[in-house]
Design an enzyme around this catalytic site. Structure first.
Site, PDB file in Angstrom:
ATOM      1  N   ASP A 131       0.827  -1.212   0.000  1.00 44.93           N
ATOM      2  CA  ASP A 131       0.000   0.000   0.000  1.00 44.93           C
ATOM      3  C   ASP A 131       0.861   1.262   0.000  1.00 44.93           C
ATOM      4  OD1 ASP A 131      -2.303   1.529  -0.049  1.00 44.93           O
ATOM      5  OD2 ASP A 131      -2.631   1.441   2.110  1.00 44.93           O
ATOM      6  N   ASP A 274      -2.090   9.024  10.133  1.00 44.16           N
ATOM      7  CA  ASP A 274      -2.696   8.312   9.009  1.00 44.16           C
ATOM      8  C   ASP A 274      -3.987   7.608   9.420  1.00 44.16           C
ATOM      9  OD1 ASP A 274      -2.534   7.142   6.291  1.00 44.16           O
ATOM     10  OD2 ASP A 274      -2.409   5.274   7.421  1.00 44.16           O
ATOM     11  N   GLU A 316      -5.113  13.178   9.273  1.00 46.07           N
ATOM     12  CA  GLU A 316      -5.565  12.748   7.948  1.00 46.07           C
ATOM     13  C   GLU A 316      -6.922  12.111   8.164  1.00 46.07           C
ATOM     14  OE1 GLU A 316      -5.902   9.875   4.388  1.00 46.07           O
ATOM     15  OE2 GLU A 316      -5.365   9.190   6.379  1.00 46.07           O
TER      16      GLU A 316
HETATM   17  C1  GLC Z   1      -4.267   6.609   4.406  1.00 47.95           C
HETATM   18  C2  GLC Z   1      -3.306   6.747   3.269  1.00 47.95           C
HETATM   19  C3  GLC Z   1      -3.650   5.799   2.191  1.00 47.95           C
HETATM   20  C4  GLC Z   1      -3.647   4.413   2.749  1.00 47.95           C
HETATM   21  C5  GLC Z   1      -4.520   4.310   3.985  1.00 47.95           C
HETATM   22  C6  GLC Z   1      -4.165   3.094   4.756  1.00 47.95           C
HETATM   23  O1  GLC Z   1      -5.528   7.022   4.083  1.00 47.95           O
HETATM   24  O2  GLC Z   1      -3.310   8.056   2.793  1.00 47.95           O
HETATM   25  O3  GLC Z   1      -2.765   5.892   1.118  1.00 47.95           O
HETATM   26  O4  GLC Z   1      -4.123   3.529   1.778  1.00 47.95           O
HETATM   27  O5  GLC Z   1      -4.310   5.343   4.879  1.00 47.95           O
HETATM   28  O6  GLC Z   1      -2.950   3.277   5.435  1.00 47.95           O
HETATM   29  C1  GLC Z   2     -10.803   6.652   2.479  1.00 45.95           C
HETATM   30  C2  GLC Z   2     -10.277   6.987   3.804  1.00 45.95           C
HETATM   31  C3  GLC Z   2      -8.963   7.676   3.703  1.00 45.95           C
HETATM   32  C4  GLC Z   2      -8.049   6.934   2.788  1.00 45.95           C
HETATM   33  C5  GLC Z   2      -8.666   6.613   1.499  1.00 45.95           C
HETATM   34  C6  GLC Z   2      -7.770   5.726   0.701  1.00 45.95           C
HETATM   35  O1  GLC Z   2     -11.175   7.811   1.826  1.00 45.95           O
HETATM   36  O2  GLC Z   2     -11.169   7.804   4.507  1.00 45.95           O
HETATM   37  O3  GLC Z   2      -8.420   7.766   4.951  1.00 45.95           O
HETATM   38  O4  GLC Z   2      -6.953   7.727   2.504  1.00 45.95           O
HETATM   39  O5  GLC Z   2      -9.866   5.978   1.711  1.00 45.95           O
HETATM   40  O6  GLC Z   2      -8.309   5.538  -0.562  1.00 45.95           O
END
Ligand code: GLC
Ligand code: GLC
Length: 631
Positions: A131, A274, A316
């Protein structure tokens, strides 16, 4: 507790006193938070003491240069509100190969004017699918292909000397399935099985799944993964190899606190929290934005204030706008992504109308004092249309149909669309989806370049600059996704990689092409126009005190195509007017006098003199930063 640290305290009494003073200041809050979370545990006081011991250890291990930074930040907690702040985010491998490569590329970032640098996850990860680094094997080991922990600390120091704050992710919701905790869980160690959320059969997973939002619905159903070895279902909100942590277990809180303070002591100044919305689960709910998730972040914040006060958080939380703001506060996250501004800038570009954007900015811009938005146009993730349905209805927009339209527009399906995005995670039943694509591809640059259409190329350049002009002027920290400043287009080669093919976000996670330098260094080339104009705008921003802080007032421009706002700070006042359409638009002389508070103006962007005796005409996609001239 002092007795545990007699040696440290005796050899460095000053450090002990500082620690004690900070502990005294934060103690009540920390206790209250931890008591709310874990007070029912039979060994609560033991846990509490362990947390304090951890904080003291981290403080005694904190390098002097960071302790000095702590003092500077305590004296100036709003340091990030300066108009000199400009952020960038990049993948170390894709931009510069490695941490040492990045050091060599610093002049590029300096020239851009960067003062806040977010490196995408650089820690050890599973070697196949990971990921994009968000599946972490160890928070203390750098991916060997990129460098070492020592190099990271060294880099942090160099960045700090250059006036650049290092930002890293704190991937706090999950670890990879190869993390030591996960491995020990796999071999049957109960202590580590309790670090995760494991279930012997489908009873509970089915009950949870009934109310959970699938994050990657095109990949799989539900949020649980079966593990044959343990014969357990594992909670995996994201990918099957990302195991959600069990924060109901105080040991998890403490173990992750240790990782957090370790990163702070390596010189990280801002931790990006995150997927923070997901960290607490409660049966019968969406398991997003639970009150306990806030308590955990507040407790981490209190610990940081005690043991590493220079550390800030950026949340985030890419969730409903009502929820996004709940993570923001000096006692929680001082910084937050602004997903609403991001989504609505694209929305306004597609519709050529600013109704929804202006309405949302009017009602949802203000956040807690002492905190700042991080404004971005693109990131490594997809774009989702996270505006509030009621906001949309209030300005006469049907939210459901509008999201459909935006997806069709940005994937280029809508007739006449300039955008070339790629669908992301379209839900097989509801048809809901999100969009991937680089900023240049979404803004029409890719399409125009392919068509070799000079007029369309010009329009696309204007859109790219317009979007950036907003994040550079609206208030908060602008965050540039590296590659966008040289108009990088989509890279479709991810479909050939088995670990990436089913994740279209890779289309915009591009490898920075240094061979194209001749193109962006040449101000005659389209990429060169974008680059030179952006560098100019960034440096202009840095000189304008009005652009510090986050106070912003939306004005009524009298046109549905024009966005207008006032920025005022330290004796300077700017009226910003932005034309979101590809046709010229009028801004009335009356409004100019009223909101600009003057008669004679200068557009600081173009240098042009403007007189409020006549209607102001904005060219297609033009933006103006208007300052009244003393008469
Ligand atoms: C956050 C990151 C995203 C990732 C997810 C799981 O939303 O921005 O890229 O897939 O978390 O860690
Ligand atoms: C969703 C989550 C976000 C993540 C994203 C990844 O929108 O809320 O945290 O980054 O999925 O695609």
């Amino acid at each position: 507790m002092r007795s545990t640290f007699n040696n440290d305290a005796d050899s460095d009494p000053g450090a002990w006193r500082t620690f004690e003073a900070r502990l005294t200041r934060e103690w009540e809050r920390l206790f209250r938070l931890l008591f709310q979370l874990y007070g029912h545990e039979y060994d609560f006081f033991f846990q509490l003491e362990q947390v304090l011991v951890l904080a003291a250890r981290a403080w005694f291990a904190r390098p002097q240069s960071l302790r000095d930074l702590d003092e500077r930040r305590e004296a100036d907690p709003e340091w990030f509100q300066s108009q000199r702040m400009v952020g960038a985010v990049l993948y170390v491998d894709l931009f510069a190969g490695s941490l040492s490569g990045l050091r060599e590329r610093l002049p590029y970032l300096k020239q851009l004017g960067i003062t806040y640098l977010h490196l995408m996850p650089i820690f050890d990860t599973p070697s196949d699918a990971n990921d994009g680094g968000y599946a972490i094997n160890s928070y203390r080991t750098i991916n060997p292909a990129l460098g070492t922990m020592r190099e990271l600390a060294e880099l942090a120091k160099i960045l700090r000397q250059e006036g650049i704050s290092l930002v890293l992710d704190f991937v706090c919701n999950h670890t990879s399935d190869e993390h030591e905790w996960a491995r020990r869980a796999c071999v049957g160690e109960r202590e580590y099985q309790d670090f995760y959320l494991l279930f012997p059969d489908r009873t509970l997973p089915d009950q949870y799944d009934a109310t959970l939002r699938p994050i990657f619905p095109a990949l799989r159903r539900g949020s649980f993964t079966w593990d044959e070895g343990m014969r357990r279902w594992i909670w995996t909100t994201f990918n099957s190899f990302q195991w959600d942590l069990n924060y109901r277990n105080p040991e998890v809180f403490r173990a992750m606190a240790a990782e957090m303070l370790f990163l702070a002591n390596a010189g990280v100044e801002v931790l990006r929290l995150d997927a923070v919305a997901f960290i607490w689960k409660q049966l019968g709910t969406s398991c997003e934005n639970r009150p306990e998730a806030h308590l955990i972040i507040q407790a981490y914040n209190a610990l940081a204030r005690i043991a590493a006060p220079a550390l800030c958080f950026k949340s985030e939380a890419i969730v409903h706008p009502d929820e996004v703001v709940r993570y923001i506060g000096t006692g929680e996250s001082q910084l937050s992504y602004n997903p609403l501004l991001m989504a609505l800038c694209w929305e306004a570009l597609a519709t050529r109308e600013v109704r929804l954007l202006a309405h949302a900015l009017r009602t949802r811009w203000k956040i807690a004092d002492g905190c700042a938005w991080v404004n971005y146009l693109r990131c490594h993730d997809d774009i989702g249309w996270t505006f509030d349905d009621q906001d949309a209805r209030q300005v006469g927009i049907d939210p459901y149909g509008h999201r459909r339209f935006l997806n069709a527009f940005y994937t280029g399906e809508f007739p006449g669309s300039f955008a070339r995005g790629v669908p992301f995670q379209v839900h097989p039943e509801t048809g809901d989806g999100r969009v991937s694509g680089t900023l240049a591809a979404l803004a029409g640059f890719e399409h125009a370049m392919q068509a070799q259409d000079a007029q369309q190329i010009d329009m696309a350049i204007r859109r790219i600059l317009l979007l950036h002009s907003i994040i550079l002027s609206i208030g908060g920290i602008p965050l540039i996704y590296i590659g966008d400043e040289v108009a990088t287009c989509n890279d479709y080669s991810y479909v050939n990689s088995p670990t990436k093919a089913d994740d279209s976000r890779w289309v915009h996670r591009i490898s920075f092409d240094w061979n194209k330098r001749t193109r962006w260094e040449d101000p005659q080339q389209p990429e060169g126009i974008v680059y030179h104009e952006l560098v100019r705008l960034i440096h202009l921003r840095k000189q304008l005190p009005a652009l510090a802080g986050g106070d912003m007032t939306v004005v009524d421009t009298g046109s549905s195509h024009l966005l207008g706002y006032i920025r005022q700070h330290r004796g300077q006042r700017l009226l910003v007017v932005v034309n979101f359409s590809e046709t010229p638009q009028d801004f009335s002389a009356n409004r100019l006098r009223l909101y600009g508070m003057g008669y004679q103006f200068q557009d600081l962007n173009s240098g042009m003199e403007v007189n409020a005796g006549a209607t102001l005409l904005l060219a297609p996609y033009q933006f103006m930063w208007l300052e009244a001239r003393a008469e």
